[in-house]
Design a protein around this motif. Structure first.
Motif, PDB file in Angstrom:
ATOM      1  N   MET A 253       0.813  -1.208   0.000  1.00  0.00           N
ATOM      2  CA  MET A 253       0.000   0.000   0.000  1.00  0.00           C
ATOM      3  C   MET A 253       0.854   1.269   0.000  1.00  0.00           C
ATOM      4  SD  MET A 253      -3.115  -0.934  -0.290  1.00  0.00           S
ATOM      5  CE  MET A 253      -2.415  -2.187  -1.380  1.00  0.00           C
ATOM      6  N   LYS A 254       2.005   1.212   0.658  1.00  0.00           N
ATOM      7  CA  LYS A 254       2.922   2.362   0.621  1.00  0.00           C
ATOM      8  C   LYS A 254       3.443   2.583  -0.795  1.00  0.00           C
ATOM      9  CE  LYS A 254       7.051   4.315   2.771  1.00  0.00           C
ATOM     10  NZ  LYS A 254       7.573   4.826   1.464  1.00  0.00           N
ATOM     11  N   ASN A 255       3.802   1.495  -1.470  1.00  0.00           N
ATOM     12  CA  ASN A 255       4.259   1.615  -2.850  1.00  0.00           C
ATOM     13  C   ASN A 255       3.155   2.162  -3.748  1.00  0.00           C
ATOM     14  OD1 ASN A 255       6.796   0.613  -2.213  1.00  0.00           O
ATOM     15  ND2 ASN A 255       6.251  -1.509  -2.680  1.00  0.00           N
ATOM     16  N   ALA A 256       1.922   1.686  -3.516  1.00  0.00           N
ATOM     17  CA  ALA A 256       0.795   2.179  -4.316  1.00  0.00           C
ATOM     18  C   ALA A 256       0.566   3.672  -4.067  1.00  0.00           C
ATOM     19  CB  ALA A 256      -0.467   1.384  -3.979  1.00  0.00           C
ATOM     20  N   THR A 257       0.666   4.099  -2.818  1.00  0.00           N
ATOM     21  CA  THR A 257       0.500   5.515  -2.501  1.00  0.00           C
ATOM     22  C   THR A 257       1.594   6.360  -3.148  1.00  0.00           C
ATOM     23  OG1 THR A 257      -0.513   4.932  -0.378  1.00  0.00           O
ATOM     24  CG2 THR A 257       0.280   7.187  -0.628  1.00  0.00           C
ATOM     25  N   ASP A 258       2.831   5.887  -3.075  1.00  0.00           N
ATOM     26  CA  ASP A 258       3.939   6.625  -3.696  1.00  0.00           C
ATOM     27  C   ASP A 258       3.763   6.705  -5.205  1.00  0.00           C
ATOM     28  OD1 ASP A 258       5.014   6.903  -1.189  1.00  0.00           O
ATOM     29  OD2 ASP A 258       6.460   5.249  -1.411  1.00  0.00           O
ATOM     30  N   ASN A 259       3.316   5.618  -5.814  1.00  0.00           N
ATOM     31  CA  ASN A 259       3.076   5.631  -7.263  1.00  0.00           C
ATOM     32  C   ASN A 259       1.959   6.590  -7.635  1.00  0.00           C
ATOM     33  OD1 ASN A 259       5.079   3.712  -7.651  1.00  0.00           O
ATOM     34  ND2 ASN A 259       3.655   1.985  -7.618  1.00  0.00           N
ATOM     35  N   ALA A 260       0.931   6.634  -6.800  1.00  0.00           N
ATOM     36  CA  ALA A 260      -0.176   7.557  -7.067  1.00  0.00           C
ATOM     37  C   ALA A 260       0.288   9.009  -6.972  1.00  0.00           C
ATOM     38  CB  ALA A 260      -1.314   7.302  -6.082  1.00  0.00           C
ATOM     39  N   LYS A 261       1.115   9.301  -5.980  1.00  0.00           N
ATOM     40  CA  LYS A 261       1.640  10.664  -5.855  1.00  0.00           C
ATOM     41  C   LYS A 261       2.497  11.042  -7.064  1.00  0.00           C
ATOM     42  CE  LYS A 261       1.673  10.774  -0.793  1.00  0.00           C
ATOM     43  NZ  LYS A 261       2.522  10.839   0.427  1.00  0.00           N
ATOM     44  N   GLU A 262       3.292  10.105  -7.520  1.00  0.00           N
ATOM     45  CA  GLU A 262       4.118  10.362  -8.702  1.00  0.00           C
ATOM     46  C   GLU A 262       3.255  10.587  -9.933  1.00  0.00           C
ATOM     47  OE1 GLU A 262       7.630   8.124 -11.306  1.00  0.00           O
ATOM     48  OE2 GLU A 262       7.051   7.364  -9.331  1.00  0.00           O
ATOM     49  N   MET A 263       2.177   9.810 -10.045  1.00  0.00           N
ATOM     50  CA  MET A 263       1.274   9.981 -11.172  1.00  0.00           C
ATOM     51  C   MET A 263       0.565  11.332 -11.114  1.00  0.00           C
ATOM     52  SD  MET A 263      -1.805   7.429 -12.408  1.00  0.00           S
ATOM     53  CE  MET A 263      -0.646   6.076 -12.544  1.00  0.00           C
ATOM     54  N   ILE A 264       0.200  11.762  -9.911  1.00  0.00           N
ATOM     55  CA  ILE A 264      -0.445  13.068  -9.754  1.00  0.00           C
ATOM     56  C   ILE A 264       0.499  14.183 -10.195  1.00  0.00           C
ATOM     57  CG2 ILE A 264      -1.279  14.728  -8.040  1.00  0.00           C
ATOM     58  CD1 ILE A 264      -2.469  12.348  -6.503  1.00  0.00           C
ATOM     59  N   GLU A 265       1.783  14.051  -9.832  1.00  0.00           N
ATOM     60  CA  GLU A 265       2.767  15.056 -10.249  1.00  0.00           C
ATOM     61  C   GLU A 265       2.882  15.105 -11.768  1.00  0.00           C
ATOM     62  OE1 GLU A 265       6.381  14.071  -8.300  1.00  0.00           O
ATOM     63  OE2 GLU A 265       5.693  14.657  -6.298  1.00  0.00           O
ATOM     64  N   GLN A 266       2.909  13.937 -12.414  1.00  0.00           N
ATOM     65  CA  GLN A 266       3.009  13.897 -13.866  1.00  0.00           C
ATOM     66  C   GLN A 266       1.757  14.468 -14.523  1.00  0.00           C
ATOM     67  OE1 GLN A 266       3.760   9.766 -14.668  1.00  0.00           O
ATOM     68  NE2 GLN A 266       5.908   9.865 -14.003  1.00  0.00           N
ATOM     69  N   LEU A 267       0.593  14.131 -13.967  1.00  0.00           N
ATOM     70  CA  LEU A 267      -0.655  14.664 -14.520  1.00  0.00           C
ATOM     71  C   LEU A 267      -0.752  16.166 -14.310  1.00  0.00           C
ATOM     72  CD1 LEU A 267      -3.156  11.855 -13.448  1.00  0.00           C
ATOM     73  CD2 LEU A 267      -2.414  12.389 -15.774  1.00  0.00           C
ATOM     74  N   THR A 268      -0.290  16.650 -13.175  1.00  0.00           N
ATOM     75  CA  THR A 268      -0.306  18.092 -12.924  1.00  0.00           C
ATOM     76  C   THR A 268       0.579  18.822 -13.920  1.00  0.00           C
ATOM     77  OG1 THR A 268      -0.708  17.715 -10.571  1.00  0.00           O
ATOM     78  CG2 THR A 268       0.132  19.873 -11.195  1.00  0.00           C
ATOM     79  N   LEU A 269       1.734  18.227 -14.205  1.00  0.00           N
ATOM     80  CA  LEU A 269       2.623  18.808 -15.205  1.00  0.00           C
ATOM     81  C   LEU A 269       1.953  18.822 -16.575  1.00  0.00           C
ATOM     82  CD1 LEU A 269       5.416  19.945 -15.869  1.00  0.00           C
ATOM     83  CD2 LEU A 269       6.222  17.598 -16.196  1.00  0.00           C
ATOM     84  N   SER A 270       1.277  17.708 -16.912  1.00  0.00           N
ATOM     85  CA  SER A 270       0.553  17.667 -18.185  1.00  0.00           C
ATOM     86  C   SER A 270      -0.566  18.698 -18.216  1.00  0.00           C
ATOM     87  CB  SER A 270      -0.024  16.272 -18.413  1.00  0.00           C
ATOM     88  OG  SER A 270       0.998  15.309 -18.491  1.00  0.00           O
ATOM     89  N   LEU A 271      -1.247  18.893 -17.090  1.00  0.00           N
ATOM     90  CA  LEU A 271      -2.319  19.888 -17.020  1.00  0.00           C
ATOM     91  C   LEU A 271      -1.771  21.293 -17.239  1.00  0.00           C
ATOM     92  CD1 LEU A 271      -5.238  20.726 -16.418  1.00  0.00           C
ATOM     93  CD2 LEU A 271      -4.652  20.695 -13.979  1.00  0.00           C
ATOM     94  N   ASN A 272      -0.637  21.588 -16.609  1.00  0.00           N
ATOM     95  CA  ASN A 272      -0.035  22.912 -16.774  1.00  0.00           C
ATOM     96  C   ASN A 272       0.373  23.146 -18.225  1.00  0.00           C
ATOM     97  OD1 ASN A 272      -0.372  23.449 -14.057  1.00  0.00           O
ATOM     98  ND2 ASN A 272       1.688  22.755 -13.504  1.00  0.00           N
TER      99      ASN A 272
END
Length: 294
Positions: A253-272
């Motif tokens: 679950m920690k790995n899944a949470t870290d992966n989700a945070k990384e994905m959010i960062e990438q999506l935020t960059l794509s949004l910008n």
């Protein structure tokens, strides 16, 4: 083709919700792990004291025989395989299955029996056609002895009756919250106590084991203590496996949470980038329109 900012925002919201769930599951697994670690720590002194006492009793009653102490020619082997009831635990169950299949090899399935602890193991062995002689599912997150008493009694009784000639445990041994190791552990016959029975009287005196008085007699005492000791070994293994399960789930679950945070960062960059592209396009359109009016 540029991504739609609205679609990216929707994906960010979805991933953020997933991250909240996995973070909550990580915290729950950590709390369960602490409880089971406490149970494991409390059970170990009891098991050690029982083993010490049995060694003394076996040494004093060295001429008494018991089925759990007798090594027989191996014609059939019993395996107690401990897995989880649910998933979301990373490679926890997969490495147990891999270790079990390595142990079984290409042997004839009539030469061994499987006792499955956990729904995942039971379903796996059923689907792959392996013989299951006993099962128990739905164990609590912090199992008590009565939760596994029926299966433990069945396994020990089956060995005592000679339905198989040796018993192995296959489970994930808990090393620490980060490391769990799949092991194959031989439990029956109780060769360590048998070796003490075969020790000569002179060697027994150097061990300084206490002398016991038996009521009603040695055979009766050992007939009660030895099965209970073997059943306690089953309980200890289940506790150890549960600690490994919670640790594996916490890590997953920690790995899944870290992966989700990384994905959010990438999506935020794509949004910008998408927003910047949209703004640039609007500026170009305004400039082009102004030039057309001149």
């Amino acid at each position: 083709m540029a991504e739609n900012p609205r679609e990216i925002r929707r994906r960010i919201k979805s991933v953020r919700s997933t991250a909240q769930i996995t973070k909550a599951l990580e915290m729950v697994a950590a709390a369960k792990l602490r409880r089971v670690q406490s149970a494991v720590a409390n059970a170990r002194p009891y098991l050690a004291k029982m083993q010490d006492m049995l060694e003394g009793v076996a040494a004093s009653a060295r001429f008494v025989k018991h089925p759990l102490l007798v090594s027989r020619p191996v014609k059939r082997t019993g395996y107690l395989v401990i897995t989880s009831d649910t998933g979301r635990a990373g490679p926890y169950n997969a490495q147990i299955f891999r270790r079990a299949l390595q142990e079984f090899g290409h042997r004839d399935k009539s030469t061994y029996s499987i006792f499955a602890v956990g729904r995942k193991g039971r379903d796996f062995f059923r689907k792959t056609g392996y013989p299951i002689d006993g099962e128990i599912t739905g164990l609590p997150d912090s199992p008590e002895y009565r939760s596994i008493a029926s299966l433990a009694e069945k396994v020990v009784h089956a060995y005592a009756e000679g339905r198989f000639d040796e018993l192995y445990f296959i489970y994930n041994e808990f090393i620490n919250p980060v490391t769990q190791r799949p092991i194959v552990k031989k439990v029956l016959p109780l060769t360590n106590l048998h070796a003490i029975q075969e020790t000569s009287p002179g060697k027994m005196q150097t061990q300084k084991k206490p002398q016991y008085l038996f009521e009603p007699d040695e055979q009766e005492v050992l007939s009660k203590l030895l099965p209970r000791y073997a059943e306690t070994l089953v309980y200890q293994a289940v506790l150890d496996a549960k600690a490994s399960e919670h640790a594996a789930r916490m890590a997953a679950m920690k790995n899944a949470t870290d992966n989700a945070k990384e994905m959010i960062e990438q999506l935020t960059l794509s949004l910008n980038r998408a927003r910047q592209a949209a703004i640039t396009t609007q500026i170009v359109e305004v400039v082009s329109g102004a030039q057309a009016l001149e």
